[in-house]
Enzyme design. Structure first.
Site, PDB file in Angstrom:
ATOM      1  N   TYR A 159      57.850  -3.753  -3.305  1.00 26.98           N
ATOM      2  CA  TYR A 159      57.211  -5.098  -3.470  1.00 26.98           C
ATOM      3  C   TYR A 159      57.174  -5.987  -2.385  1.00 26.98           C
ATOM      4  O   TYR A 159      56.109  -6.453  -1.904  1.00 26.98           O
ATOM      5  CB  TYR A 159      57.836  -5.781  -4.541  1.00 26.98           C
ATOM      6  CG  TYR A 159      57.380  -7.033  -5.377  1.00 26.98           C
ATOM      7  CD1 TYR A 159      56.304  -6.941  -6.268  1.00 26.98           C
ATOM      8  CD2 TYR A 159      57.768  -8.286  -4.901  1.00 26.98           C
ATOM      9  CE1 TYR A 159      55.746  -8.161  -6.856  1.00 26.98           C
ATOM     10  CE2 TYR A 159      57.258  -9.367  -5.217  1.00 26.98           C
ATOM     11  CZ  TYR A 159      56.126  -9.481  -6.277  1.00 26.98           C
ATOM     12  OH  TYR A 159      55.640 -10.378  -6.824  1.00 26.98           O
ATOM     13  N   LYS A 163      53.754  -7.455  -0.363  1.00 26.22           N
ATOM     14  CA  LYS A 163      53.697  -8.865   0.038  1.00 26.22           C
ATOM     15  C   LYS A 163      53.602  -9.226   1.326  1.00 26.22           C
ATOM     16  O   LYS A 163      52.516 -10.200   1.944  1.00 26.22           O
ATOM     17  CB  LYS A 163      54.511  -9.809  -0.886  1.00 26.22           C
ATOM     18  CG  LYS A 163      54.446  -9.304  -2.378  1.00 26.22           C
ATOM     19  CD  LYS A 163      53.285  -9.773  -3.042  1.00 26.22           C
ATOM     20  CE  LYS A 163      53.132  -9.437  -4.460  1.00 26.22           C
ATOM     21  NZ  LYS A 163      51.741  -9.801  -5.066  1.00 26.22           N
TER      22      LYS A 163
HETATM   23  P1  NAP Z   1      51.900 -10.624 -15.041  1.00 28.61           P
HETATM   24  O1  NAP Z   1      51.649 -11.608 -16.118  1.00 28.61           O
HETATM   25  O2  NAP Z   1      52.506  -9.464 -15.065  1.00 28.61           O
HETATM   26  O3  NAP Z   1      50.355 -10.527 -14.330  1.00 28.61           O
HETATM   27  C1  NAP Z   1      49.881  -9.351 -13.337  1.00 28.61           C
HETATM   28  C2  NAP Z   1      48.302  -9.085 -14.051  1.00 28.61           C
HETATM   29  O4  NAP Z   1      47.915  -7.933 -13.212  1.00 28.61           O
HETATM   30  C3  NAP Z   1      48.692  -8.359 -15.347  1.00 28.61           C
HETATM   31  O5  NAP Z   1      47.662  -8.929 -16.067  1.00 28.61           O
HETATM   32  C4  NAP Z   1      48.240  -7.098 -15.259  1.00 28.61           C
HETATM   33  O6  NAP Z   1      47.674  -6.353 -16.072  1.00 28.61           O
HETATM   34  C5  NAP Z   1      47.263  -7.063 -13.991  1.00 28.61           C
HETATM   35  N1  NAP Z   1      47.038  -5.736 -13.329  1.00 28.61           N
HETATM   36  C6  NAP Z   1      48.219  -4.927 -12.904  1.00 28.61           C
HETATM   37  N2  NAP Z   1      47.737  -3.623 -12.394  1.00 28.61           N
HETATM   38  C7  NAP Z   1      46.255  -3.854 -12.336  1.00 28.61           C
HETATM   39  C8  NAP Z   1      45.295  -3.252 -12.034  1.00 28.61           C
HETATM   40  N3  NAP Z   1      45.710  -2.121 -11.388  1.00 28.61           N
HETATM   41  N4  NAP Z   1      43.768  -3.629 -12.187  1.00 28.61           N
HETATM   42  C9  NAP Z   1      43.617  -4.902 -12.641  1.00 28.61           C
HETATM   43  N5  NAP Z   1      44.945  -5.544 -13.038  1.00 28.61           N
HETATM   44  C10 NAP Z   1      46.033  -5.385 -12.989  1.00 28.61           C
HETATM   45  O7  NAP Z   1      52.426 -11.130 -13.675  1.00 28.61           O
HETATM   46  P2  NAP Z   1      52.556 -12.421 -12.923  1.00 28.61           P
HETATM   47  O8  NAP Z   1      53.797 -12.914 -12.612  1.00 28.61           O
HETATM   48  O9  NAP Z   1      51.483 -13.307 -13.472  1.00 28.61           O
HETATM   49  O10 NAP Z   1      52.081 -11.980 -11.421  1.00 28.61           O
HETATM   50  C11 NAP Z   1      50.703 -12.201 -10.952  1.00 28.61           C
HETATM   51  C12 NAP Z   1      50.921 -12.340  -9.342  1.00 28.61           C
HETATM   52  O11 NAP Z   1      51.904 -13.252  -8.749  1.00 28.61           O
HETATM   53  C13 NAP Z   1      51.362 -11.130  -8.866  1.00 28.61           C
HETATM   54  O12 NAP Z   1      50.587 -10.673  -7.528  1.00 28.61           O
HETATM   55  C14 NAP Z   1      52.830 -11.177  -8.530  1.00 28.61           C
HETATM   56  O13 NAP Z   1      53.256 -10.381  -7.595  1.00 28.61           O
HETATM   57  C15 NAP Z   1      52.713 -12.595  -8.183  1.00 28.61           C
HETATM   58  N6  NAP Z   1      53.854 -13.241  -8.181  1.00 28.61           N
HETATM   59  C16 NAP Z   1      54.757 -13.339  -9.289  1.00 28.61           C
HETATM   60  C17 NAP Z   1      56.081 -14.397  -9.384  1.00 28.61           C
HETATM   61  C18 NAP Z   1      56.591 -14.455 -10.439  1.00 28.61           C
HETATM   62  O14 NAP Z   1      57.629 -14.886 -10.522  1.00 28.61           O
HETATM   63  N7  NAP Z   1      56.223 -14.218 -11.482  1.00 28.61           N
HETATM   64  C19 NAP Z   1      56.431 -14.434  -7.819  1.00 28.61           C
HETATM   65  C20 NAP Z   1      55.884 -14.085  -6.794  1.00 28.61           C
HETATM   66  C21 NAP Z   1      54.589 -13.470  -6.737  1.00 28.61           C
HETATM   67  P3  NAP Z   1      48.806  -5.542 -17.376  1.00 28.61           P
HETATM   68  O15 NAP Z   1      48.984  -6.699 -18.343  1.00 28.61           O
HETATM   69  O16 NAP Z   1      48.006  -4.251 -17.762  1.00 28.61           O
HETATM   70  O17 NAP Z   1      50.165  -5.143 -16.485  1.00 28.61           O
END
Ligand code: NAP
Length: 247
Positions: A159, A163
């Site tokens: 991961y 990033k």
């Molecule tokens: P999340 O709720 O799991 O959202 C991620 C989304 O991406 C989900 O809707 C997922 O669909 C979709 N996705 C995954 N693989 C995909 C693909 N191949 N094609 C199209 N869509 C796809 O997580 P989040 O926390 O909102 O994360 C959003 C972004 O923020 C990510 O890039 C993550 O790395 C980043 N981020 C999050 C945090 C945190 O603390 N939450 C911290 C740092 C960075 P599914 O529902 O099918 O999985």
């Protein structure tokens, strides 16, 4: 009237979490929003709800199912957006996953899945969108990175590497595209309350965050909206949104 009327924003992975909130908040800001989701029935249902929520606000949105790790499917999605909406003004590369584990136990499959979803997809989506924006001579690209991409994190070699890659990609395309009026910036969230972090022991984490709480998807969407402004004089930057976790 909003300066974003008749402008189009594409948010990948917008059926849940940060992407969902970004889609809704960009719509409130006047954008017509393309809600990209992973093409599975559960995600389709969630994406349809996001579209409904936006339409209930009196704004426009469409949902497009497309696996962003499939470059051919991505190219088709971008063609469809240009055909249906005419332009793309804002791209939020948000789709992402985790498959955590210590290096010595990490499988090739977990490495490759995370690299494909979090990193290769950013190239697949940004390349055709950049061509559209270059013709328009305007656009804002926002890539969802993470503080782990700057500082590393034990248990997340896959991961954190993706990033860090996203950050290098952002800085490079910022230099390549600036002369065409296109900005590219990355956001580095800390711990944000979403399905991705729901299994973590948040009590312990909160104790280490100077501002005393986990972030919300709205905290991230505020910065996305800021970086989506036409004529933005900020490019190639990584904006930490982490409550002071890594000062
Ligand atoms: P999340 O709720 O799991 O959202 C991620 C989304 O991406 C989900 O809707 C997922 O669909 C979709 N996705 C995954 N693989 C995909 C693909 N191949 N094609 C199209 N869509 C796809 O997580 P989040 O926390 O909102 O994360 C959003 C972004 O923020 C990510 O890039 C993550 O790395 C980043 N981020 C999050 C945090 C945190 O603390 N939450 C911290 C740092 C960075 P599914 O529902 O099918 O999985």
């Amino acid at each position: 009237m909003s300066e974003n009327i008749n402008k189009v924003a594409l948010v990948t992975g917008a059926s849940s979490g940060i992407g969902r909130t970004c889609a809704i908040e960009l719509a409130k800001d006047g954008f017509e929003v393309v809600v990209n989701y992973y093409p599975a029935p559960a995600c389709e249902a969630e994406a349809d709800e996001v579209v409904k929520e936006i339409e209930n606000l009196g704004k426009k949105a469409i949902a497009i199912g497309c696996d962003v790790t499939d470059s051919k499917a991505v190219a088709e999605m971008i063609d469809r957006i240009v055909k249906d909406c005419g332009r793309i003004d804002v791209l939020v590369n948000n789709a992402g996953i985790t498959r955590d584990g210590l290096l010595i136990r990490m499988s090739d499959e977990d490495w490759e899945k995370v690299v494909n979803t979090n990193f290769n997809s950013v190239f697949y989506v940004t390349k055709p969108v950049a061509k559209v924006m270059m013709k328009q001579r305007s656009g804002n690209i926002i890539n969802m990175a993470s503080i782990t991409g700057v500082y590393g994190n034990a248990g997340q070699a896959n991961y954190a590497s993706t990033k860090a890659g996203v950050i290098g990609f952002t800085k490079t395309i910022a230099k390549e595209l600036a002369s065409r009026g296109i900005t590219a910036n990355a956001i580095a969230p800390g711990f944000i309350k979403t399905p991705m972090t729901e299994k973590l022991d948040t009590g312990k984490i909160e104790a280490n965050i100077p501002l005393g709480r986990l972030g919300t998807p709205e905290d991230i969407a505020d910065v996305v909206k800021f970086l989506s402004k036409p004529g933005l004089y900020i490019t190639g930057q990584v904006i930490g949104v982490d409550g002071g976790l890594v000062i």
